[in-house]
Structures are given as C-alpha cells and as structure tokens.
Design a protein around this motif. Structure first.
Motif, PDB file in Angstrom:
ATOM      1  N   MET A 160       0.824  -1.107   0.106  1.00  0.00           N
ATOM      2  CA  MET A 160      -0.062  -0.004  -0.070  1.00  0.00           C
ATOM      3  C   MET A 160       0.898   1.396   0.008  1.00  0.00           C
ATOM      4  SD  MET A 160      -2.957   1.064  -0.023  1.00  0.00           S
ATOM      5  CE  MET A 160      -3.971   2.387   0.373  1.00  0.00           C
ATOM      6  N   ILE A 161       1.885   1.388   0.993  1.00  0.00           N
ATOM      7  CA  ILE A 161       2.817   2.358   1.057  1.00  0.00           C
ATOM      8  C   ILE A 161       3.624   2.639  -0.511  1.00  0.00           C
ATOM      9  CG2 ILE A 161       4.962   1.516   1.939  1.00  0.00           C
ATOM     10  CD1 ILE A 161       3.390   4.598   3.203  1.00  0.00           C
ATOM     11  N   SER A 162       3.761   1.488  -1.123  1.00  0.00           N
ATOM     12  CA  SER A 162       4.450   1.864  -2.503  1.00  0.00           C
ATOM     13  C   SER A 162       3.623   2.325  -3.439  1.00  0.00           C
ATOM     14  CB  SER A 162       4.754   0.489  -3.102  1.00  0.00           C
ATOM     15  OG  SER A 162       6.107  -0.170  -2.296  1.00  0.00           O
ATOM     16  N   LEU A 163       2.241   2.173  -3.273  1.00  0.00           N
ATOM     17  CA  LEU A 163       1.197   2.550  -4.400  1.00  0.00           C
ATOM     18  C   LEU A 163       1.162   3.934  -4.167  1.00  0.00           C
ATOM     19  CD1 LEU A 163      -0.866   2.389  -6.417  1.00  0.00           C
ATOM     20  CD2 LEU A 163      -2.684   1.593  -4.858  1.00  0.00           C
ATOM     21  N   ILE A 164       1.187   4.717  -2.823  1.00  0.00           N
ATOM     22  CA  ILE A 164       1.074   6.018  -2.437  1.00  0.00           C
ATOM     23  C   ILE A 164       2.066   6.538  -2.764  1.00  0.00           C
ATOM     24  CG2 ILE A 164       0.978   7.549  -0.415  1.00  0.00           C
ATOM     25  CD1 ILE A 164      -0.633   5.438   1.011  1.00  0.00           C
ATOM     26  N   ASN A 165       3.391   6.293  -2.773  1.00  0.00           N
ATOM     27  CA  ASN A 165       4.573   6.774  -3.148  1.00  0.00           C
ATOM     28  C   ASN A 165       4.818   6.951  -4.607  1.00  0.00           C
ATOM     29  OD1 ASN A 165       6.535   7.560  -0.971  1.00  0.00           O
ATOM     30  ND2 ASN A 165       5.795   5.667   0.059  1.00  0.00           N
ATOM     31  N   ILE A 166       4.096   5.814  -5.113  1.00  0.00           N
ATOM     32  CA  ILE A 166       4.158   6.003  -6.715  1.00  0.00           C
ATOM     33  C   ILE A 166       3.294   7.018  -7.124  1.00  0.00           C
ATOM     34  CG2 ILE A 166       3.466   4.759  -8.719  1.00  0.00           C
ATOM     35  CD1 ILE A 166       4.293   2.339  -7.827  1.00  0.00           C
ATOM     36  N   ILE A 167       2.209   7.450  -6.743  1.00  0.00           N
ATOM     37  CA  ILE A 167       1.524   8.525  -6.897  1.00  0.00           C
ATOM     38  C   ILE A 167       1.912   9.713  -6.587  1.00  0.00           C
ATOM     39  CG2 ILE A 167      -1.026   9.654  -6.181  1.00  0.00           C
ATOM     40  CD1 ILE A 167      -1.981   6.344  -6.031  1.00  0.00           C
ATOM     41  N   PHE A 168       2.554   9.725  -5.331  1.00  0.00           N
ATOM     42  CA  PHE A 168       3.178  11.152  -5.077  1.00  0.00           C
ATOM     43  C   PHE A 168       4.417  11.204  -5.927  1.00  0.00           C
ATOM     44  CE2 PHE A 168       2.007  10.288  -0.297  1.00  0.00           C
ATOM     45  CZ  PHE A 168       1.109  11.788  -0.588  1.00  0.00           C
ATOM     46  N   PHE A 169       5.248  10.093  -6.244  1.00  0.00           N
ATOM     47  CA  PHE A 169       6.380  10.409  -7.171  1.00  0.00           C
ATOM     48  C   PHE A 169       5.770  11.185  -8.518  1.00  0.00           C
ATOM     49  CE2 PHE A 169       8.814   8.602 -10.768  1.00  0.00           C
ATOM     50  CZ  PHE A 169      10.089   9.095 -10.589  1.00  0.00           C
ATOM     51  N   LEU A 170       4.845  10.477  -9.131  1.00  0.00           N
ATOM     52  CA  LEU A 170       4.270  11.066 -10.189  1.00  0.00           C
ATOM     53  C   LEU A 170       3.908  12.311 -10.288  1.00  0.00           C
ATOM     54  CD1 LEU A 170       2.674   7.832 -11.923  1.00  0.00           C
ATOM     55  CD2 LEU A 170       5.055   8.749 -12.362  1.00  0.00           C
ATOM     56  N   ALA A 171       3.093  12.523  -9.229  1.00  0.00           N
ATOM     57  CA  ALA A 171       2.668  14.088  -9.086  1.00  0.00           C
ATOM     58  C   ALA A 171       3.423  15.045  -8.809  1.00  0.00           C
ATOM     59  CB  ALA A 171       1.608  14.108  -7.763  1.00  0.00           C
ATOM     60  N   PHE A 172       4.512  14.854  -7.896  1.00  0.00           N
ATOM     61  CA  PHE A 172       5.691  15.824  -7.940  1.00  0.00           C
ATOM     62  C   PHE A 172       6.347  16.064  -8.979  1.00  0.00           C
ATOM     63  CE2 PHE A 172       5.404  14.417  -2.976  1.00  0.00           C
ATOM     64  CZ  PHE A 172       4.234  15.305  -2.849  1.00  0.00           C
ATOM     65  N   LEU A 173       6.599  15.005  -9.809  1.00  0.00           N
ATOM     66  CA  LEU A 173       7.261  15.371 -10.857  1.00  0.00           C
ATOM     67  C   LEU A 173       6.440  15.916 -11.931  1.00  0.00           C
ATOM     68  CD1 LEU A 173       9.139  11.768 -12.256  1.00  0.00           C
ATOM     69  CD2 LEU A 173      10.086  13.865 -11.513  1.00  0.00           C
ATOM     70  N   VAL A 174       5.230  15.891 -11.919  1.00  0.00           N
ATOM     71  CA  VAL A 174       4.395  16.987 -12.705  1.00  0.00           C
ATOM     72  C   VAL A 174       4.777  18.228 -12.361  1.00  0.00           C
ATOM     73  CG1 VAL A 174       2.046  17.314 -13.553  1.00  0.00           C
ATOM     74  CG2 VAL A 174       2.805  15.086 -13.744  1.00  0.00           C
ATOM     75  N   PHE A 175       4.477  18.574 -11.028  1.00  0.00           N
ATOM     76  CA  PHE A 175       4.345  19.815 -10.164  1.00  0.00           C
ATOM     77  C   PHE A 175       5.899  20.397 -10.665  1.00  0.00           C
ATOM     78  CE2 PHE A 175       1.329  18.295  -6.658  1.00  0.00           C
ATOM     79  CZ  PHE A 175       0.332  18.205  -7.620  1.00  0.00           C
ATOM     80  N   ALA A 176       6.909  19.682 -10.582  1.00  0.00           N
ATOM     81  CA  ALA A 176       8.211  20.054 -10.881  1.00  0.00           C
ATOM     82  C   ALA A 176       8.177  20.629 -12.263  1.00  0.00           C
ATOM     83  CB  ALA A 176       9.292  19.299 -10.686  1.00  0.00           C
ATOM     84  N   TYR A 177       7.563  19.856 -13.234  1.00  0.00           N
ATOM     85  CA  TYR A 177       7.768  20.210 -14.630  1.00  0.00           C
ATOM     86  C   TYR A 177       6.837  21.510 -14.744  1.00  0.00           C
ATOM     87  CZ  TYR A 177       6.599  20.291 -19.413  1.00  0.00           C
ATOM     88  OH  TYR A 177       6.423  20.815 -20.633  1.00  0.00           O
ATOM     89  N   LEU A 178       5.625  21.544 -14.056  1.00  0.00           N
ATOM     90  CA  LEU A 178       4.794  22.680 -14.249  1.00  0.00           C
ATOM     91  C   LEU A 178       5.232  23.962 -13.856  1.00  0.00           C
ATOM     92  CD1 LEU A 178       1.122  21.152 -13.461  1.00  0.00           C
ATOM     93  CD2 LEU A 178       2.053  21.878 -15.534  1.00  0.00           C
ATOM     94  N   ASN A 179       6.373  24.048 -12.947  1.00  0.00           N
ATOM     95  CA  ASN A 179       7.211  25.015 -12.134  1.00  0.00           C
ATOM     96  C   ASN A 179       8.231  25.737 -12.866  1.00  0.00           C
ATOM     97  OD1 ASN A 179       6.017  26.254  -9.548  1.00  0.00           O
ATOM     98  ND2 ASN A 179       5.336  23.778  -9.442  1.00  0.00           N
TER      99      ASN A 179
END
Length: 120
Positions: free
Chosen positions: A1-20
């Motif tokens: 479960m923690i891995s799935l959450i971290n995959i979601i966080f990883f992808l989201a934060f990558l997108v946020f970095a790109y948008l910034n």
C-alpha cells in the motif's frame, strides 16, 4: 500500500516540478518538488532516508510559515480577503492566490514525507 501511495506522490511531484519550470522562481520550486519526488520514488525500491525526510520537512515547514505570514500570504487570504476560492481560474490574478497555493503545496509535500518517515 505504501508503495502505491509513493508511486502516486512520485508522479504528482514530477508533474508539479515540470509545471513550475515556467514559474517566477523555478530555481526554488523545481528543486522543492524534485527532492520530494526523488524521496517518494526511492521508497518504492525500499530505500528510505529518515534524516533526509526530517531535514526536508523542517525546511518546507519553515518556508510555509514565512509564506503564511508574508504580505498577501495565507494569513491575509483568511483575514483580509475572507478566503475567496483559489481554484476558480489557474491564473493567479489576485495577490494572495500564488502564495496560498504555494503554502498548501508545501504542506502536501511535508505530509507525504512525514508519512514516509513514520512508515520507515
């Protein structure tokens, strides 16, 4: 479960970095989001660094506090502007929108790292 959450966080934060990349201060926000993305991505491979999480959490919360009390920051959004919507438009047309969004972004990042800290 923690891995799935971290995959979601990883992808989201990558997108946020790109948008910034086109932010006023990409030198600040891209590393903030990338460091959180890297930390979350490493957890998927069972590589945890609790001391790094604590250092980043402290830095993010200190920065969030300065944003909270800055001119046209979160405190002003709550007291001076009476909390109008922050999501009506993606354009930061009002002075408080950018800082308030940054504040909540920092809280999200700090929360993700705090979850990883306690899970470690």
């Amino acid at each position: 479960m923690i891995s799935l959450i971290n995959i979601i966080f990883f992808l989201a934060f990558l997108v946020f970095a790109y948008l910034n990349l086109n932010d006023i201060a990409p030198w600040l926000w891209v590393p903030i989001y990338l460091s959180a993305a890297i930390c979350c991505g490493l957890v998927v491979f069972h590589l945890v660094y609790p001391l790094v999480y604590l250092c980043l959490i402290a830095a993010y919360l200190i920065h969030a506090t300065t944003i909270y009390f800055s001119k046209d920051g979160v405190h002003d959004w709550i007291t001076k502007y009476n909390r109008p919507s922050l999501v009506e438009t993606m354009q930061a047309e009002k002075p408080y929108i950018e800082k308030t969004r940054e504040f909540f972004g920092l809280l999200i990042i700090a929360s993700a790292l705090l979850i990883n800290y306690f899970a470690a």
